[in-house]
Design an enzyme around this catalytic site. Structure first.
Site, PDB file in Angstrom:
ATOM      1  N   PHE A  64       1.330  42.434 -62.288  1.00  0.00           N
ATOM      2  CA  PHE A  64       0.556  41.409 -62.998  1.00  0.00           C
ATOM      3  C   PHE A  64       0.039  40.352 -62.030  1.00  0.00           C
ATOM      4  CE2 PHE A  64       0.597  37.417 -65.563  1.00  0.00           C
ATOM      5  CZ  PHE A  64      -0.297  37.782 -66.553  1.00  0.00           C
ATOM      6  N   SER A 110       6.989  45.718 -60.743  1.00  0.00           N
ATOM      7  CA  SER A 110       6.903  44.610 -61.690  1.00  0.00           C
ATOM      8  C   SER A 110       6.293  45.053 -63.025  1.00  0.00           C
ATOM      9  CB  SER A 110       6.121  43.459 -61.039  1.00  0.00           C
ATOM     10  OG  SER A 110       6.282  42.260 -61.741  1.00  0.00           O
ATOM     11  N   MET A 111       5.167  44.450 -63.446  1.00  0.00           N
ATOM     12  CA  MET A 111       4.504  44.932 -64.662  1.00  0.00           C
ATOM     13  C   MET A 111       4.122  46.396 -64.524  1.00  0.00           C
ATOM     14  SD  MET A 111       0.895  43.788 -66.472  1.00  0.00           S
ATOM     15  CE  MET A 111      -0.144  44.497 -65.190  1.00  0.00           C
ATOM     16  N   ASP A 121      15.323  37.658 -56.794  1.00  0.00           N
ATOM     17  CA  ASP A 121      13.945  37.853 -57.246  1.00  0.00           C
ATOM     18  C   ASP A 121      13.560  36.599 -58.017  1.00  0.00           C
ATOM     19  OD1 ASP A 121      11.624  38.560 -58.729  1.00  0.00           O
ATOM     20  OD2 ASP A 121      12.200  40.667 -58.762  1.00  0.00           O
ATOM     21  N   HIS A 166      10.782  39.583 -54.761  1.00  0.00           N
ATOM     22  CA  HIS A 166      10.128  40.355 -55.821  1.00  0.00           C
ATOM     23  C   HIS A 166       9.210  41.463 -55.308  1.00  0.00           C
ATOM     24  CE1 HIS A 166       8.611  41.366 -59.716  1.00  0.00           C
ATOM     25  NE2 HIS A 166       7.374  41.062 -59.368  1.00  0.00           N
TER      26      HIS A 166
END
Length: 259
Positions: free
Chosen positions: A25, A93-94, A194, A224
């Protein structure tokens, strides 16, 4: 709008085993490009699309939502399936949530998943304010470049568009409900430190999927965006080993060409 330098989509025509990589994202393919290159160099067919609204300016993302982002990776998966005998989906992530939905929806068409710091929920009090706040505030501070490695930066937006964040929150809820439909072999690599996605998201995903072939790996040296961080090589190597185990033709001389 022109695409930011380094944020371009990537495609490599390799052998009969394919990998789809899904970026995060407000990020871009740049965060996944070293991973994509690693796989391409080993003869795999690789697709790393640029998600709609990403890779240009954050204002462009205001006009997009999860349906647009998911449609792009769904299209890329179908393209890979047309020319590959097996396809794996990797996500950051996303992108991890996008990968999980592809697995839930496409079943055996996805041979396995590798997720790096996958997102499952928008946390904090701000999340509950999103449905209303997005009509009054256009953006908030960005989340890009959460990286421990000095000198390593992510090509991503310095602002988070709130309309898009609201859509992301809805998408996470949707995917959470679909997790029991995920049955494929799964590797989850996540960073204890993260500052964007807490480890509880990985724990939630691992507790709700129906996969029986599951591995959890901690990335102790990274934040992250671990694909650009100290543990990047480990991610690349673990993911290639995962593919080699589930697609026996990979790595054998002469078997990763053609298709």
């Amino acid at each position: 709008m022109p695409v930011l330098p380094g944020a371009e989509p990537f495609r490599h025509e390799g052998g009969e085993v394919g990998v789809l990589l899904c970026h995060g994202f407000t990020g871009s393919p740049q965060s996944m490009r070293p991973w994509a290159d690693h796989l391409a160099e080993r003869g795999l067919t690789v697709s790393l699309p640029l998600l709609p609204g990403h890779g240009t300016r954050w204002q462009d993302m205001q006009l997009t939502g999860w349906q647009d982002w998911y449609a792009e990776v769904d299209r890329a998966l179908r393209e890979l399936r047309e020319r590959c005998t097996q396809v794996f989906v990797f996500g950051l992530s996303m992108g991890g949530a996008l990968a999980l939905r592809l697995a839930a929806k496409h079943g055996d068409a996805v041979s396995g998943l590798v997720l790096v710091n996958p997102g499952n929920k928008v946390h904090g009090a701000a999340a509950h304010a999103l449905p209303v706040a997005r009509h009054f505030v256009r953006s908030t501070k960005g989340i890009a470049s959460d990286i421990a490695k000095e000198g390593s930066t992510e090509v991503g937006y310095d602002r988070v568009p709130l309309h898009a964040a609201h859509s992301l929150r809805n998408f996470f809820k949707l995917v959470d409900g679909e997790l029991p439909q995920v049955t494929q072999p799964l590797v989850v690599l996540h960073s204890p430190q993260d500052h964007v996605v807490p480890p509880v998201d990985s724990a939630r995903i691992l507790s709700r999927v129906s996969s029986t072939d599951v591995e959890e790996i901690l990335l102790e040296q990274s934040y992250h965006v671990a694909t650009l961080d100290h543990d990047a090589e480990r991610i690349f190597e673990e993911s290639y080993s995962f593919i080699s185990r589930l697609a026996p033709s990979v790595g054998k001389k002469g078997s990763t060409t053609g298709g």
